[in-house]
Scaffold this motif. Structure first.
Motif, PDB file in Angstrom:
ATOM      1  N   ALA A 208       0.961  -1.482   0.233  1.00  0.00           N
ATOM      2  CA  ALA A 208       0.043   0.143   0.168  1.00  0.00           C
ATOM      3  C   ALA A 208       0.670   1.504   0.005  1.00  0.00           C
ATOM      4  CB  ALA A 208      -1.077   0.551   1.162  1.00  0.00           C
ATOM      5  N   THR A 209       2.154   0.982   0.419  1.00  0.00           N
ATOM      6  CA  THR A 209       2.821   2.316   0.055  1.00  0.00           C
ATOM      7  C   THR A 209       4.376   2.004  -0.215  1.00  0.00           C
ATOM      8  OG1 THR A 209       3.627   1.565   2.453  1.00  0.00           O
ATOM      9  CG2 THR A 209       2.177   3.050   2.641  1.00  0.00           C
ATOM     10  N   THR A 210       4.445   1.244  -1.411  1.00  0.00           N
ATOM     11  CA  THR A 210       5.572   1.169  -1.960  1.00  0.00           C
ATOM     12  C   THR A 210       5.472  -0.066  -3.066  1.00  0.00           C
ATOM     13  OG1 THR A 210       6.698  -0.899  -0.533  1.00  0.00           O
ATOM     14  CG2 THR A 210       7.463   1.438   0.487  1.00  0.00           C
ATOM     15  N   VAL A 211       6.551   0.170  -3.827  1.00  0.00           N
ATOM     16  CA  VAL A 211       6.623  -0.935  -4.960  1.00  0.00           C
ATOM     17  C   VAL A 211       8.230  -1.261  -4.842  1.00  0.00           C
ATOM     18  CG1 VAL A 211       5.252   0.399  -6.136  1.00  0.00           C
ATOM     19  CG2 VAL A 211       7.452   1.190  -7.201  1.00  0.00           C
ATOM     20  N   GLU A 212       8.382  -2.137  -5.337  1.00  0.00           N
ATOM     21  CA  GLU A 212       9.513  -3.227  -5.162  1.00  0.00           C
ATOM     22  C   GLU A 212      10.589  -3.207  -6.865  1.00  0.00           C
ATOM     23  OE1 GLU A 212      12.015  -7.040  -4.003  1.00  0.00           O
ATOM     24  OE2 GLU A 212      10.403  -6.388  -3.327  1.00  0.00           O
ATOM     25  N   ILE A 213      11.139  -2.398  -7.191  1.00  0.00           N
ATOM     26  CA  ILE A 213      11.790  -2.276  -8.796  1.00  0.00           C
ATOM     27  C   ILE A 213      13.422  -3.065  -8.804  1.00  0.00           C
ATOM     28  CG2 ILE A 213      12.418  -1.060 -10.972  1.00  0.00           C
ATOM     29  CD1 ILE A 213       9.924   0.499 -10.091  1.00  0.00           C
ATOM     30  N   ASN A 214      13.471  -3.484  -8.982  1.00  0.00           N
ATOM     31  CA  ASN A 214      14.893  -4.570  -9.156  1.00  0.00           C
ATOM     32  C   ASN A 214      15.093  -4.345  -7.248  1.00  0.00           C
ATOM     33  OD1 ASN A 214      17.526  -5.966 -10.140  1.00  0.00           O
ATOM     34  ND2 ASN A 214      18.254  -3.810 -11.090  1.00  0.00           N
ATOM     35  N   LYS A 215      15.058  -4.709  -6.572  1.00  0.00           N
ATOM     36  CA  LYS A 215      15.592  -4.909  -5.092  1.00  0.00           C
ATOM     37  C   LYS A 215      15.455  -3.807  -4.500  1.00  0.00           C
ATOM     38  CE  LYS A 215      18.035  -9.372  -5.577  1.00  0.00           C
ATOM     39  NZ  LYS A 215      19.742  -9.715  -6.000  1.00  0.00           N
ATOM     40  N   HIS A 216      15.247  -2.289  -5.205  1.00  0.00           N
ATOM     41  CA  HIS A 216      14.617  -1.048  -5.200  1.00  0.00           C
ATOM     42  C   HIS A 216      13.442  -0.826  -4.466  1.00  0.00           C
ATOM     43  CE1 HIS A 216      18.918   0.703  -6.780  1.00  0.00           C
ATOM     44  NE2 HIS A 216      17.838  -0.375  -7.654  1.00  0.00           N
ATOM     45  N   ILE A 217      13.669  -0.378  -3.021  1.00  0.00           N
ATOM     46  CA  ILE A 217      12.443  -0.016  -2.647  1.00  0.00           C
ATOM     47  C   ILE A 217      11.901   1.904  -2.660  1.00  0.00           C
ATOM     48  CG2 ILE A 217      10.593   0.043  -0.694  1.00  0.00           C
ATOM     49  CD1 ILE A 217      11.324  -2.581  -1.435  1.00  0.00           C
ATOM     50  N   ILE A 218      10.141   1.789  -3.379  1.00  0.00           N
ATOM     51  CA  ILE A 218      10.524   3.113  -3.349  1.00  0.00           C
ATOM     52  C   ILE A 218       8.828   3.259  -2.717  1.00  0.00           C
ATOM     53  CG2 ILE A 218      10.101   4.729  -5.943  1.00  0.00           C
ATOM     54  CD1 ILE A 218      11.562   2.558  -7.106  1.00  0.00           C
ATOM     55  N   PRO A 219       9.173   4.866  -2.364  1.00  0.00           N
ATOM     56  CA  PRO A 219       7.659   5.038  -1.581  1.00  0.00           C
ATOM     57  C   PRO A 219       7.430   5.843  -3.099  1.00  0.00           C
ATOM     58  CG  PRO A 219       9.119   7.176  -1.585  1.00  0.00           C
ATOM     59  CD  PRO A 219      10.157   5.848  -2.367  1.00  0.00           C
ATOM     60  N   ILE A 220       5.673   5.297  -1.981  1.00  0.00           N
ATOM     61  CA  ILE A 220       4.474   5.925  -3.106  1.00  0.00           C
ATOM     62  C   ILE A 220       3.531   7.460  -2.681  1.00  0.00           C
ATOM     63  CG2 ILE A 220       1.693   5.132  -3.976  1.00  0.00           C
ATOM     64  CD1 ILE A 220       2.733   2.044  -4.038  1.00  0.00           C
ATOM     65  N   GLY A 221       3.615   8.039  -2.707  1.00  0.00           N
ATOM     66  CA  GLY A 221       3.154   9.417  -2.849  1.00  0.00           C
ATOM     67  C   GLY A 221       1.749   9.074  -2.356  1.00  0.00           C
ATOM     68  N   ARG A 222       0.882   9.686  -0.810  1.00  0.00           N
ATOM     69  CA  ARG A 222      -0.072   9.538  -1.093  1.00  0.00           C
ATOM     70  C   ARG A 222      -1.721   9.909  -2.150  1.00  0.00           C
ATOM     71  NH1 ARG A 222      -1.107  12.892   4.086  1.00  0.00           N
ATOM     72  NH2 ARG A 222      -0.027  13.946   3.851  1.00  0.00           N
ATOM     73  N   SER A 223      -1.262  11.296  -2.933  1.00  0.00           N
ATOM     74  CA  SER A 223      -1.809  11.976  -3.577  1.00  0.00           C
ATOM     75  C   SER A 223      -2.059  10.477  -5.208  1.00  0.00           C
ATOM     76  CB  SER A 223      -1.323  12.996  -4.150  1.00  0.00           C
ATOM     77  OG  SER A 223       0.068  13.195  -4.488  1.00  0.00           O
ATOM     78  N   TYR A 224      -0.589  10.146  -5.120  1.00  0.00           N
ATOM     79  CA  TYR A 224      -0.446   9.476  -6.520  1.00  0.00           C
ATOM     80  C   TYR A 224      -1.068   8.149  -6.298  1.00  0.00           C
ATOM     81  CZ  TYR A 224       3.155  12.891  -7.468  1.00  0.00           C
ATOM     82  OH  TYR A 224       3.012  14.393  -7.468  1.00  0.00           O
ATOM     83  N   LYS A 225      -1.568   7.726  -5.076  1.00  0.00           N
ATOM     84  CA  LYS A 225      -1.788   5.913  -4.283  1.00  0.00           C
ATOM     85  C   LYS A 225      -3.124   5.365  -5.796  1.00  0.00           C
ATOM     86  CE  LYS A 225      -2.530   3.646  -1.157  1.00  0.00           C
ATOM     87  NZ  LYS A 225      -2.911   2.789   0.660  1.00  0.00           N
ATOM     88  N   GLU A 226      -4.023   6.211  -5.410  1.00  0.00           N
ATOM     89  CA  GLU A 226      -5.324   6.012  -6.129  1.00  0.00           C
ATOM     90  C   GLU A 226      -5.482   5.737  -7.681  1.00  0.00           C
ATOM     91  OE1 GLU A 226      -9.655   7.026  -6.289  1.00  0.00           O
ATOM     92  OE2 GLU A 226      -8.312   8.438  -6.019  1.00  0.00           O
ATOM     93  N   THR A 227      -4.024   6.358  -8.904  1.00  0.00           N
ATOM     94  CA  THR A 227      -3.860   6.108  -9.868  1.00  0.00           C
ATOM     95  C   THR A 227      -3.113   4.713 -10.336  1.00  0.00           C
ATOM     96  OG1 THR A 227      -4.390   8.408 -10.178  1.00  0.00           O
ATOM     97  CG2 THR A 227      -3.271   6.796 -11.878  1.00  0.00           C
ATOM     98  N   LEU A 228      -2.594   4.888  -9.498  1.00  0.00           N
ATOM     99  CA  LEU A 228      -0.404   3.073  -9.272  1.00  0.00           C
ATOM    100  C   LEU A 228      -2.352   2.144  -9.074  1.00  0.00           C
ATOM    101  CD1 LEU A 228       1.101   2.209  -9.183  1.00  0.00           C
ATOM    102  CD2 LEU A 228       2.147   2.906  -6.693  1.00  0.00           C
TER     103      LEU A 228
END
Length: 238
Positions: A208-228
């Motif tokens: 709900a708060t992050t994505v994982e790409i090639n072992k990198h953990i990247i945060p999801i911003g609140r205002s972008y979460k719904e679309t993602l």
């Protein structure tokens, strides 16, 4: 003079009335229909020619962003909403403008005047050559470096610079995140945070708060979460 046939999708009667009055005052706009929700608008779009949609975001039955995603052939869109949150998300769909309620007529006029002029070519930053199908040339360490879209994992803002992480290396270039985002194919990349743009097909896992790409953990911003989450849900198999 070109006349643009337009519809309004708005569930608040007072807001719809304001837009109706504004449209009536513009000679090159012709209002054909007002819809209280996006489902009814779908039917109308299949039956009639529409050049411009004035679209509210918070709609019953189907959210405005979901409506945009579902349209195969998207007319020009001007977003009308009381919320700031959807500005950047709306521009992912190349909207003409973003009007924040209550909408002043002067601001409305500025938005619709953009319909009368062809969209200009995107102004290229000095550090970038025009993209040619599948890549960009970026300024890095006093030389031009070719970067293929298919190799990009994610891009991170570093204030005056951005760092592009690819499958093979990282490249730092003197650009703003918004500048390079405009040069990326929208079908392949998505902004998930004010500081991060990621390649959709490189996302390996998410919470709900992050994505994982090639072992990198990247945060999801609140205002972008719904679309993602909508984008990820559309590619998730039950």
């Amino acid at each position: 003079m070109q006349v643009f046939k337009c519809i309004v999708i708005e569930d608040e009667p007072l807001a719809a009335d304001v837009l109706q009055d504004y449209i009536a005052a513009i000679p090159f706009l012709q209002l054909t229909q007002i819809y209280p929700d996006a489902i009814k608008a779908f039917e109308g779009l299949h039956e009639n020619t529409t050049d411009v949609i004035f679209l509210d975001m918070h709609l019953p039955k189907l959210h405005g962003l979901d409506f945009l995603k579902a349209l195969a052939n998207l007319p020009q869109v001007i977003i009308t909403t009381a919320y700031h949150d959807f500005a950047l998300q709306g521009y992912d769909y190349s909207v003409v403008d973003y009007l924040l309620k209550p909408i002043e007529f002067e601001r409305f006029l500025k938005a619709v005047n953009k319909l009368n002029t062809p969209n200009p070519l995107i102004k290229q930053p000095a550090s970038v050559l025009s993209p040619q199908n599948d890549h960009l040339f970026l300024n890095s360490n006093n030389k031009k470096v070719r970067v293929y879209f298919k190799d990009i994992l994610f891009i991170e803002s570093m204030k005056e610079y951005v760092e592009i992480t690819t499958t093979e290396k990282s490249i730092v270039t003197n650009m703003q995140l918004g500048e390079i985002e405009e040069l990326l194919p929208r079908s392949a990349f998505i902004r998930i945070h004010r500081s991060f743009v990621v390649a959709k097909d490189k996302i390996e896992a998410y919470t709900a708060t992050t994505v994982e790409i090639n072992k990198h953990i990247i945060p999801i911003g609140r205002s972008y979460k719904e679309t993602l989450m909508h984008v990820l849900a559309a590619t998730t198999k039950l």
